[in-house]
Design an enzyme around this catalytic site. Structure first.
Site, PDB file in Angstrom:
ATOM      1  CB  ILE A   1      31.164  43.854  46.418  1.00  0.00           C
ATOM      2  CG1 ILE A   1      32.255  43.623  47.481  1.00  0.00           C
ATOM      3  CG2 ILE A   1      29.965  42.924  46.665  1.00  0.00           C
ATOM      4  CD1 ILE A   1      31.827  43.822  48.919  1.00  0.00           C
TER       5      ILE A   1
ATOM      6  CB  CYS B   1      29.931  38.789  39.896  1.00  0.00           C
ATOM      7  SG  CYS B   1      29.465  38.982  41.593  1.00  0.00           S
TER       8      CYS B   1
ATOM      9  CG  ASP C   1      38.777  41.405  42.103  1.00  0.00           C
ATOM     10  OD1 ASP C   1      38.758  41.002  40.933  1.00  0.00           O
ATOM     11  OD2 ASP C   1      38.511  40.675  43.082  1.00  0.00           O
ATOM     12  N   GLY C   2      37.679  43.227  39.202  1.00  0.00           N
ATOM     13  CA  GLY C   2      36.416  42.911  38.521  1.00  0.00           C
ATOM     14  C   GLY C   2      35.827  44.088  37.765  1.00  0.00           C
TER      15      GLY C   2
ATOM     16  NE  ARG D   1      35.900  34.859  45.329  1.00  0.00           N
ATOM     17  CZ  ARG D   1      35.197  35.900  44.904  1.00  0.00           C
ATOM     18  NH1 ARG D   1      33.890  35.821  44.822  1.00  0.00           N
ATOM     19  NH2 ARG D   1      35.793  37.028  44.571  1.00  0.00           N
TER      20      ARG D   1
ATOM     21  N   GLY E   1      31.258  56.211  20.354  1.00  0.00           N
ATOM     22  CA  GLY E   1      31.472  55.102  19.413  1.00  0.00           C
ATOM     23  C   GLY E   1      31.301  55.614  17.987  1.00  0.00           C
TER      24      GLY E   1
HETATM   25  P1  RVP Z   1      35.932  40.038  35.770  1.00  0.00           P
HETATM   26  O1  RVP Z   1      37.343  40.426  35.509  1.00  0.00           O
HETATM   27  O2  RVP Z   1      34.959  41.122  35.490  1.00  0.00           O
HETATM   28  O3  RVP Z   1      35.556  38.761  35.077  1.00  0.00           O
HETATM   29  O4  RVP Z   1      35.811  39.772  37.351  1.00  0.00           O
HETATM   30  C1  RVP Z   1      36.628  38.862  38.027  1.00  0.00           C
HETATM   31  C2  RVP Z   1      36.347  38.972  39.511  1.00  0.00           C
HETATM   32  O5  RVP Z   1      34.989  38.582  39.790  1.00  0.00           O
HETATM   33  C3  RVP Z   1      37.167  38.052  40.387  1.00  0.00           C
HETATM   34  O6  RVP Z   1      38.463  38.500  40.615  1.00  0.00           O
HETATM   35  C4  RVP Z   1      36.332  37.988  41.657  1.00  0.00           C
HETATM   36  O7  RVP Z   1      36.556  39.097  42.501  1.00  0.00           O
HETATM   37  C5  RVP Z   1      34.914  38.078  41.127  1.00  0.00           C
HETATM   38  N1  RVP Z   1      34.246  36.779  41.077  1.00  0.00           N
HETATM   39  C6  RVP Z   1      34.753  35.545  40.885  1.00  0.00           C
HETATM   40  N2  RVP Z   1      33.738  34.659  40.915  1.00  0.00           N
HETATM   41  C7  RVP Z   1      32.639  35.374  41.121  1.00  0.00           C
HETATM   42  C8  RVP Z   1      31.283  34.863  41.246  1.00  0.00           C
HETATM   43  O8  RVP Z   1      31.012  33.697  40.997  1.00  0.00           O
HETATM   44  N3  RVP Z   1      30.366  35.713  41.639  1.00  0.00           N
HETATM   45  N4  RVP Z   1      32.950  36.676  41.209  1.00  0.00           N
END
Ligand code: RVP
Length: 524
Positions: A337, A343, A382-383, A442, A511
């Site tokens: 999250i 996000c 995820d993310g 969502r 780095g």
């Molecule tokens: P990243 O790979 O870091 O770009 O993250 C992708 C993830 O971010 C998605 O799989 C979802 O869980 C989340 N997401 C998608 N839209 C948003 C948002 O608008 N906040 N977040």
């Protein structure tokens, strides 16, 4: 896991519980960390530990310790359930490499089912035309399309649609920008149908198409139906690709495996439509999954289809959330999250948890659950993956597979436009919580059917070329690090991995440092 020390407190100035005790918020004693704060410490590697020996096979859905999982992937990668990431083109490209896309659910049920259906009906090597022009298109229009898609071969159809009547082909050999006006109509410089070599879409196999390409020295063979309507194109450049995808992920009919996102609102209509289109696995797409809405959605699916329909759930960030979704019957559980690159949930609402800490916590609970029940529920991180090594860390921390948005959005196969800014190519990438996506389902907590405030941004990412090339490089890094840790499979990697938190000074040490890079001095 929850630390209960300090959770109960007595103070006259704070609200009292019925027992006269005051309850305070729960505090986790550990700060929450991101992937960038960890490193792997190498372990012993035997002579068997070389990248070609590494298997990245991983379960997608839950299974009992005495059984095989019903669905597995050949590489631990899924593409995010996002408008800017996962359409049918992405799904086909990723399945060819051994992973799975989850087609975005923030579109009409019909449109999502059509994407799933295109993946399931796709015949490897037979490409649907994505660069379409009509005889009236101008040279300027051709150049614009070329910049957008990067594809120099364009089918000319009577009405300019992908499956219209084929009247010619345009390639970069048909025009010279320096000598022709941008207003010149395609009809005057295309190679007309009468001069094309083509084949019958219903009667030509891929092998026959490839043979024709080689015999007649073609770059592309159009396949048309009885009414001269374009159905597919077969490209010479795909020949090697078609032969080389050893890890591709197919079902028993040789169709590619594909997933699709659903929401907690219209599942009674969306799920049957996706199943009718042939979807292999579903995932409830929600920014915060520790909710009754997710339980009810899974319950509905179990009542209607039993265990035959596989459905993942999430997102959660602690062991408690994991237990809830495990008990609700989820087939896999997504963690994360606020860590996504687009996000802004953490800034906007103040909820979330560092991705590494969340993952470690949830994976520990998954293992506990497995010991108790004999049921293994795969975890998806995820993310928040920025560098390739973050994927390796997530797998070492216990993730069975990863979901990636930004990573895949940069490739040719993502659905968004490629744009040039100051001589550099970028691809568009926007969040599902942005005003552009308007994916209120969502973020919906059972209230109004609109996005009350944004939780995502609309952005650009550097264009990175073809998915296949990038995924191959990423996977070779993962395999190499696994060998450094003495592991040839993902479960073995998890077991043997030694992880260390790093200080901010040691991040600098990681780095290039204390040198002046050649390009900074203007030298090659
Ligand atoms: P990243 O790979 O870091 O770009 O993250 C992708 C993830 O971010 C998605 O799989 C979802 O869980 C989340 N997401 C998608 N839209 C948003 C948002 O608008 N906040 N977040």
């Amino acid at each position: 896991m929850r630390q209960d020390d300090g959770a109960e407190f007595i103070s006259a100035s704070l609200g009292r519980t019925q027992k006269g005790r005051v309850s305070l918020a729960h505090y986790y004693t550990e700060p929450s960390h991101t992937f960038a704060e960890y490193l792997l410490v190498p372990g012993y590697s035997s002579t068997e530990c070389f990248p070609a020996n590494v298997s990245l096979r991983t379960p997608l859905v839950k299974f009992h310790r005495d059984e095989e999982p019903a669905l597995t992937m050949n590489i631990p990668m899924t593409s995010a359930i996002m408008q800017a990431v996962s359409n049918d083109t992405m799904a086909i490209a990723l399945a060819k490499q051994g992973g799975i896309s989850f087609i975005y659910g923030s579109q009409s049920i019909e449109a999502e089912a059509a994407m799933v259906s295109r993946v399931k009906n796709y015949k490897s090597g037979f490409v649907s035309s994505d660069s379409n022009i009509s005889p009236d298109t101008t040279l300027g229009g051709v150049l614009e399309l070329l910049a957008k898609t990067g594809h120099s071969t364009m089918a000319v159809t009577e009405d300019g649609s992908a499956n219209g009547k084929l009247v010619g082909i345009v390639t970069s050999r048909d025009y010279r920008v320096s000598r022709m006006s941008l207003d010149t109509k395609v009809a005057t410089f295309m190679t007309p149908f009468e001069k094309l070599i083509w084949a019958d879409a219903d009667e030509t196999t891929l092998t026959q198409a490839n043979d024709l390409i080689w015999e007649r020295k073609l770059n592309m063979l159009p396949l048309i139906d009885k009414n001269q309507r374009l159905r597919y194109m077969v490209f010479r450049k795909d020949y090697t690709d078609n032969k080389e995808n050893e890890l591709e992920l197919t079902d028993s009919n040789k169709s590619y495996i594909v997933g699709a996102g659903i929401n907690t609102r219209d599942y009674s209509e969306r799920v049957p439509a996706l199943l009718a289109a042939g979807v292999d696995v579903l995932c409830i797409d929600s920014s915060e999954g520790f909710s009754e809405w997710q339980r009810l959605t899974i319950q509905h699916i179990r009542e209607e289809y039993g265990d035959t329909v596989k459905v993942g759930a999430g997102n959660i960030v602690d062991g408690e959330g994991f237990r809830f979704l495990a008990n609700a019957g989820a087939d896999f559980i997504k963690v994360g999250i606020g860590g996504g690159s687009i996000c802004i949930t953490r800034e906007t609402k103040g909820i979330g948890r560092g991705q590494a800490t969340a993952l470690i916590d949830v994976c520990a609970e998954r293992d506990k659950y497995f010991k108790e029940t004999g049921i293994y529920i795969p975890i998806c991180s995820d993310g928040g993956i920025v560098y390739d090594y973050h994927m390796t860390l997530a797998l070492a921390m216990g993730a069975d597979f990863l979901m990636l948005g930004r990573y895949f959005s940069r490739f040719d196969e993502s659905p968004t436009d490629r744009v040039m800014v100051n001589g550099t190519y970028y691809k568009e990438y926007w969040g599902e919580g942005s005003n552009r996506a308007r994916n209120w389902q969502r973020y919906d907590l059972g209230g109004s059917k609109k996005l009350s405030f944004e939780e995502g941004v609309d952005s650009y990412v550097p264009y990175a070329g073809a998915l296949k090339d990038n995924v191959e490089t990423t996977l070779s890094k993962i395999r190499s690090t696994m060998c450094n840790c003495g592991a040839l499979t993902l479960p073995e990697f998890r077991e043997k991995a030694k992880l260390t938190l790093v200080s901010s000074t040691s991040i600098v040490e990681g780095g290039a440092h204390d040198v002046i890079l050649r390009d900074k001095l203007g030298r090659d």
